[in-house]
Write a protein that holds these residues in place. Sequence first.
Motif, PDB file in Angstrom:
ATOM      1  N   THR A  71       0.823  -1.206   0.000  1.00  0.00           N
ATOM      2  CA  THR A  71       0.000   0.000   0.000  1.00  0.00           C
ATOM      3  C   THR A  71       0.861   1.262   0.000  1.00  0.00           C
ATOM      4  O   THR A  71       0.336   2.361  -0.171  1.00  0.00           O
ATOM      5  N   ALA A 111     -14.667   2.503   6.045  1.00  0.00           N
ATOM      6  CA  ALA A 111     -13.242   2.403   6.393  1.00  0.00           C
ATOM      7  C   ALA A 111     -12.684   1.050   5.958  1.00  0.00           C
ATOM      8  O   ALA A 111     -11.581   0.974   5.385  1.00  0.00           O
ATOM      9  N   LEU A 112     -13.425  -0.031   6.213  1.00  0.00           N
ATOM     10  CA  LEU A 112     -12.977  -1.353   5.782  1.00  0.00           C
ATOM     11  C   LEU A 112     -12.942  -1.441   4.262  1.00  0.00           C
ATOM     12  O   LEU A 112     -11.990  -1.989   3.688  1.00  0.00           O
ATOM     13  N   ASN A 114     -12.389   0.908   2.132  1.00  0.00           N
ATOM     14  CA  ASN A 114     -11.216   1.634   1.644  1.00  0.00           C
ATOM     15  C   ASN A 114      -9.923   0.868   1.912  1.00  0.00           C
ATOM     16  O   ASN A 114      -8.997   0.890   1.094  1.00  0.00           O
ATOM     17  N   ARG A 115      -9.859   0.183   3.071  1.00  0.00           N
ATOM     18  CA  ARG A 115      -8.659  -0.616   3.357  1.00  0.00           C
ATOM     19  C   ARG A 115      -8.510  -1.738   2.338  1.00  0.00           C
ATOM     20  O   ARG A 115      -7.391  -2.037   1.878  1.00  0.00           O
ATOM     21  N   ASP A 118      -7.390  -0.313  -0.952  1.00  0.00           N
ATOM     22  CA  ASP A 118      -5.968   0.046  -0.891  1.00  0.00           C
ATOM     23  C   ASP A 118      -5.069  -1.177  -1.020  1.00  0.00           C
ATOM     24  O   ASP A 118      -4.055  -1.140  -1.715  1.00  0.00           O
ATOM     25  N   LEU A 119      -5.440  -2.254  -0.334  1.00  0.00           N
ATOM     26  CA  LEU A 119      -4.593  -3.437  -0.318  1.00  0.00           C
ATOM     27  C   LEU A 119      -4.803  -4.312  -1.551  1.00  0.00           C
ATOM     28  O   LEU A 119      -3.837  -4.676  -2.248  1.00  0.00           O
TER      29      LEU A 119
END
Length: 261
Positions: A71, A111-112, A114-115, A118-119
């Motif tokens: 990331t 939030a999850l 987006n994580r 990102d990953l």
Amino acid sequence: MTFLNPMNPILADWHQQRVWVLGASSGIGAETARQLLAKGARVALSSRSADALVKIANGHANALTVALDITQHETVIAARDHIVHTWQGIDLILIVAGGYGEMRADSFDLALANRLIDLNLRGVMHCLDATLPVLLQQQKGAIGIVASVAGYSGLPKAMAYGATKAALINLSECLYLDLRPRGIGVYLINPGFVETPLTANNDFPMPSIMSASSAAESLIEGLERGQFHIHFPKKFTNWLRFARLLPYRAYFALIHKVTGL
């Protein structure tokens, strides 16, 4: 290329092949790295956990450990530079790193989501930005991307995860169209349920779940055969491949019945 020929170059001899495994600290990535080292390949192992990489490499003379966070674009570029400087090139990049999180519409978690983006997606783009120039300059080599059968079609609890994996399937198909005519192989790898830290907390039935070691064996076998679409275990993945061909009314009814969700 004809319909009878492999879609990618056959990898019959791993001796001294330069392989970079991103996401090599656990699960499929770790087992793939171990098995490729046993086959005589030179393997660069990357993940965020430097200590875990050292344990998996276990002092092997052909192992190179390079910690990074996919990331974080700059860490991927630095790792690429180190590997290319050490080996003067890379023959195969395997992007195995990824994250998982359950999500349904009544518990949407931005939030999850987006994580996971990102990953699972942006992190893969970071890896492509680092490695495509190397492969194109070499005019040879290959890249494999681990997506998931969750990317075939919509599934309960996979709202954000499945979307990122569907994107990787599309991405791999685009890469194949662009790279294979230029002599570069592309592998789309879609595992079913595998015993890894990502699935350890699942609270639902996981049909045909397989060990990470068996999954790595299937992955490597697909590479050796020159397959584009490598998926396993086939008795489960072929069922999902068939289901995605059904009309939506039938598909949704079938998924509700099978999962109870």
